[in-house]
Each structure stands twice: as structure tokens, then as C-alpha cells.
Design an enzyme around this catalytic site. Structure first.
Site: not given
Length: 584
Positions: A48, A286, A296
Site C-alpha cells: 500500500e 513475517r 508504520k
């Protein structure tokens, strides 16, 4: 979770085996994704564009692009740009630059496989109408609070929306009116009906998941053409199918989303929107790396509160930050190979990343001398105003890289730690003479043997200069050098010829290996010594260093010419990593 330390690198010509490669091997053998004129493996990296990529994204980049490369397939770069309030062209540009910097490309055979979810807005909308018409979706007009309340929780089943049985024609008209901008944000939302009892599902994401929401926001690519935007879980599988992705590789948090992924594609397949076979989603763990935060939101907080200088601050785990710090693309690829791919969550120790950088740079980084904390060394018996040229290999194991030359003169700079007025046991550098013995003898690396004769202090008692006599017949590389036996060797630069430069000594940003675990305030774990700036003296050849040129400063570690603040003839250097893992 376990903490994994550094391990041996796999053979360069033999990609490491993992469960995903086993799946791909089986699919190729079975012809699962065989289509005329298409490769058997098509992957995608779908970020994104709402921030800068970090080291965690590097694992996904290396996995998706690497799998496609190793199986003669292709990997698409697709921007999931469905949330216009948080996205910007700045992030698109830096993501593209980071993927290229890491050594990968979405171009193949003269064609660029660069896509945006916004490319499919018309198709996504058409499929939403199809779902309504076939009884698989409805427009919900509950308030956000009521919707959250009726959704239930992990221990309580959800309750059907009072609008769940709304006639298809009514939902269809409402969706069209939403699209036409007739309603404010939050007035309605389009939801899926996966089954009659979906709201009782033990998987929360199956409880009538949202497909479209109203957002009167300007989009960085489509402008104001749309005021409804599709949700990620709806967009992602459809985008995969439209691009003929074969293996959709996601991290483990998307495991619960897989039933909706499969249901959506199976439900839309009869509509002829895409060509079978449809993609399959597979999940892997992950990256969890110690001494970092990779949220983020938290990274943005570090930037917005000026705790760091920006997204490219060399203390940040962003790819632009690591690049500016001195990390090479090859070192990050090596790191991703070493940590491997599995379904087991584990914490990777920061030393694995740092070790990968050392192992990559050691055989190829040019050597240089830098004095970071200078102390004047005066060679009393060397003629004033004269110099002797000394030389050293650019790399001790690669003679083909040539040699470098620098002058020896009467006044030199040495490290402060290379002189001790009252030496401790085992100290073999410069020490002053005493009543019962002369001063110590030390080799000035690539130069001469020198014997300490005394030192000077200022009014505060601080040592400001060390005096020595050198032995003219002891120059390195000459027969006389072997006649002297000394235990200590130190680095130095000529005071009159050295390059004065700013050097930034970077360290880990946090003192706690898990700074945000368990809801902790990660800012309380900040390392106050994560950056120390010193005025150093470097060998003269480093004046020609350009941005992102990496060196091993002998004794000190690996350094890079800063890509932002360096200017011609006046480089600024960042420490990428120390020579050895000395973190405590």
C-alpha cells in the site's frame, strides 16, 4: 517465539528449500497453473503506498521476486491504492525505487508488469453489483457503533444486520446512489454474505466482511472520480485473479482471510470475470527483528516527533534508511536467504542482519584509515616540512584492486586510546618512559616503528600530544622492518595532509530487544547513544569518495559516504556496522 542467531549462508547456486518451494514444485509437476503462453509461476508484491518500505517488506520482496526468478516466472509490482486518505505519489515513487535498488524488476520481455488496484476500480464495482444481484452481498445502513456491537467477538457470535435481507434491487440502487455521491461518509456500507450463518463463524473476518465504504476523498491517481472505495480483502483476491497470479504469498496474519479469498473467487467465477485456474493464497511468517519497531504508525511517530531526522534517517529500519546507513542490496538479499521462510513465528536477532552486511562488504570494500578521536603525535626526530610516501593495498586479499598512497610527516593524528599514561596489563600501544625503562615501541601501520619519549598536557591535565622518535630504517615493506620486534600496531594519518570530515557513528535505535512488546511505550527504550557525531581525520584519498561508496575504516568498521550531505571534496561518512558484533 525463539530468537535465531546467525547461520551459514546457503550455496549461491542452490536456492534454499522451504515449504513454499515444495508447493510450487508440486503445482508445476501437476500442471495446476498451466495456461497457454503463460509461465507456471506468477507472483506479486502488493504494497500500500502509504509509507516507506522497511526491512520486513524486504523479506516479501526477496521471496516474491526471488521465487519468480528461480522458476522462470514473473513477479508483478502492484500498488494497493484503495485508501486515498493515506496514500501519496511520494510513497509510490520511493517503493519503486526501493524494489529496483534491492536488485529486482517487474519488467520482463520488454513489458512492465506494474499495476495499481485503482486500475481495476470499474471491474471491482461491476463485480460488486454482480454479488448483490446473485444474493451474495447487501448494503448495510447500520451505524458504525451498531455494526461493531452486532459483529460480536471471539467468544460471542455476531447478530445479523437488520438490513441483511434487504431486497437485491434496493441494495443495488443504494450502491449506485453511493457511487453517485448521494450519501455522506459512513451512511452505508456494502457487505458480503458468505453463508446464511456467516455471523456465527468462529473466524471474525467471515462475519459479513465489508466490500465497499463511502469515502469522499481525492485519490492520487483517479482524482475525484470515485467516492466509494473497495476494501483490501475484497480488492486483493480479485486483483490477483485479474493478473493471473498463481501463488499469492502473504504473511501469517492473513491466514484467517483465506476463506474469504477462496469464497470470493469461487463465487465470482461463474460470472466470467477472469480465466481459471484462480490463484491460491499461502502464508508465511513475517519478519520479527530485535531492537526495532516496524509498525508504520510508530515509525511515522518517530519522524513526526523529530526523534529521527526523517524516513531515511540511518537509524530507521526503512529501506531508504538502511541504504543511507550503508547497507548494500546484496547484504539484505543474503540476510533474507539466511532467515529462510517458514510458518513458525520467531524473533531474528539483529546480529544476523549486521553479520550479513559484514560478510557482504568484507571481500569487496576498499580499505582506508580514519582517526575518529584524534590525539596529536609528534615525531621529534623527523625533519620538519618533509614527507615520506607510504603505501597500503586497497584490499589486503585482492591485489588486483591496486594500492593507495599517503604521506608520513612530522605531525600525525592517532587515536586517543593508543596512548596510556599509566598502562594496564596487556596494553601494547604507546606508553611513556619511566625511571626504570624507556617508552614503548609501536609500529605505525604501513609506516615506521616509533618509540614514545614523552607527552604534553594542557592546564586541565588532559593529554594533548604524544612525542616519539621514529627509526628511519624500519619502514614497512623494507628489509629493515623485520629487525624490529614490537607487539603493538596502530593506525595514523598525517596531520598536515589528512582530510577533516564529519563522521556519524550510528548504533541501534533501541536498548530493549523488544521495545514495543506487550504494549510497552517504545520511546522509553530509545538509545541515547544511537548517534554520535565526531570530527575525524581521514587519509587524503577519501576526499574523492562519492555518495553510497562503502569503505572499511581499518579498526573501526564499515562506513559509507552519506548520499545526502556529502559534497564534492567534502564527504560525510556514516558508520554502517562495526567490525565485530560487540553489542551489549
Amino acid at each position: 517465539m525463539s530468537i535465531e542467531k546467525n547461520s551459514a549462508a546457503p550455496a549461491a547456486n542452490a536456492p534454499p528449500s522451504n515449504f513454499l518451494r515444495a508447493i510450487v514444485d508440486n503445482d508445476i509437476a501437476a500442471g495446476t497453473h498451466d495456461r497457454p503462453g503463460m509461465p507456471s509461476v506468477i507472483t506479486r508484491f502488493p504494497p500500500e503506498p502509504n509509507g516507506y518500505l522497511h526491512i520486513g517488506h524486504a523479506k516479501s520482496i526477496c521471496l516474491n521476486f526471488g521465487m519468480a526468478r528461480d522458476y522462470n516466472g514473473r513477479c508483478h509490482l502492484r500498488f494497493d491504492d484503495t485508501n486515498p486518505e493515506k496514500e501519496d505519489q511520494e510513497y509510490v515513487d520511493t517503493i519503486m525505487d526501493s524494489v529496483k535498488w534491492l536488485g529486482f524488476s517487474w519488467e520482463q520481455g520488454g513489458q512492465a508488469y506494474l499495476h495499481y488496484a485503482s486500475d481495476y476500480f470499474d471491474q471491482l464495482y461491476a463485480m460488486a453489483e454482480y454479488l448483490i444481484e446473485h444474493g451474495h452481498a447487501y448494503v448495510d445502513s447500520q451505524s458504525a457503533d451498531d455494526m461493531a456491537k452486532n459483529r460480536g467477538n471471539f467468544g460471542t457470535p455476531g447478530t445479523n444486520s437488520p438490513f441483511r435481507d434487504r431486497p437485491a434491487a434496493e441494495s443495488l440502487q443504494l450502491l449506485r446512489d453511493m457511487k453517485a455521491g448521494k450519501y455522506p461518509d459512513g451512511a452505508h456500507i456494502l457487505r458480503a454474505k458468505m453463508s446464511d450463518d456467516a455471523m456465527a463463524s468462529s473466524i471474525m473476518t467471515n462475519r459479513d466482511p465489508a466490500l465497499y465504504r463511502i469515502r469522499h476523498a481525492h485519490h492520487h491517481r483517479t482524482g475525484d472520480a470515485w467516492c466509494i472505495y473497495p476494501m483490501y480483502d475484497y480488492t486483493h483476491p480479485i486483483s490477483d485473479a485479474l493478473e493471473s497470479i498463481t501463488h499469492s504469498l502473504c504473511t501469517l496474519e492473513f491466514t484467517d482471510h483465506r476463506p474469504f479469498y477462496d469464497w470470493l473467487l469461487a463465487t465470482l467465477a461463474p460470472g466470467g470475470f477472469f480465466t481459471p485456474p484462480v490463484p491460491r493464497q499461502y502464508e508465511f511468517s513475517r519478519l520479527n527483528l530485535t531492537y526495532l519497531v516496524m509498525s508504520k504508525r510508530k515509525l511515522r511517530q518517530l519522524v513526526d516527533e523529530n526523534i529521527v531526522s526523517g524516513w531515511d534517517d540511518p537509524r530507521m529500519p526503512t529501506l531508504v534508511g538502511l541504504r543511507r546507513r550503508g547497507y548494500s542490496p546484496e547484504s539484505i538479499q543474503l540476510f533474507c536467504e539466511r532467515i529462510g521462510v517458514s510458518k513458525a513465528d520467531a524473533w531474528i536477532d539483529m546480529s544476523t542482519l549486521e553479520g550479513s552486511l559484514r560478510d557482504d562488504l568484507d571481500p569487496k570494500a576498499a580499505r582506508a584509515i580514519a582517526v575518529l578521536r584524534p590525539l596529536k603525535l609528534i615525531v621529534d626526530n623527523f625533519p620538519a616540512g618533509e614527507t615520506v610516501e607510504c603505501s597500503a593495498p586497497v584490499h589486503p586479499h585482492h591485489p588486483e584492486m591496486g594500492s593507495r598512497a599517503f604521506p608520513f610527516s612530522k605531525e600525525l593524528w592517532i587515536e586517543q586510546e593508543d596512548f596510556m599514561e599509566t598502562p594496564v596489563k596487556g596494553y601494547f600501544r604507546f606508553t611513556p618512559p619511566t625511571a626504570d625503562k624507556p617508552g614503548s615501541r609501536v609500529r605505525l601501520k604501513y609506516g615506521f616503528i616509533a618509540e614514545c619519549t614523552g607527552f604534553d598536557k594542557d592546564a586541565d591535565g588532559k593529554v594533548i600530544a604524544v612525542h616519539v622518535n621514529y627509526f628511519e630504517d624500519s619502514k614497512s615493506g623494507t628489509p629493515g622492518a623485520d629487525t624490529y620486534k614490537v607487539k603493538g600496531t596502530i593506525t595514523w594519518v598525517s596531520a598536515a595532509h589528512a582530510l577533516e570530515a564529519e563522521v556519524r557513528l550510528y548504533d541501534r535505535l533501541f536498548l530493549d530487544p523488544n521495545p514495543d512488546a506487550g504494549g510497552k511505550d517504545f520511546k522509553l527504550a530509545l538509545n541515547p547513544n544511537a548517534l554520535e557525531t565526531v570530527t575525524a581525520y581521514l587519509e587524503p584519498s577519501l576526499a574523492a569518495a562519492v555518495g553510497e561508496q562503502r569503505f572499511q575504516f581499518e579498526r573501526h568498521g564499515y562506513f559509507v559516504a552519506d548520499s545526502v550531505d556529502s559534497t564534492p571534496g567534502k564527504p560525510v561518512f556514516n558508520r554502517a556496522v562495526t567490525l565485530k558484533d560487540s553489542w551489549k
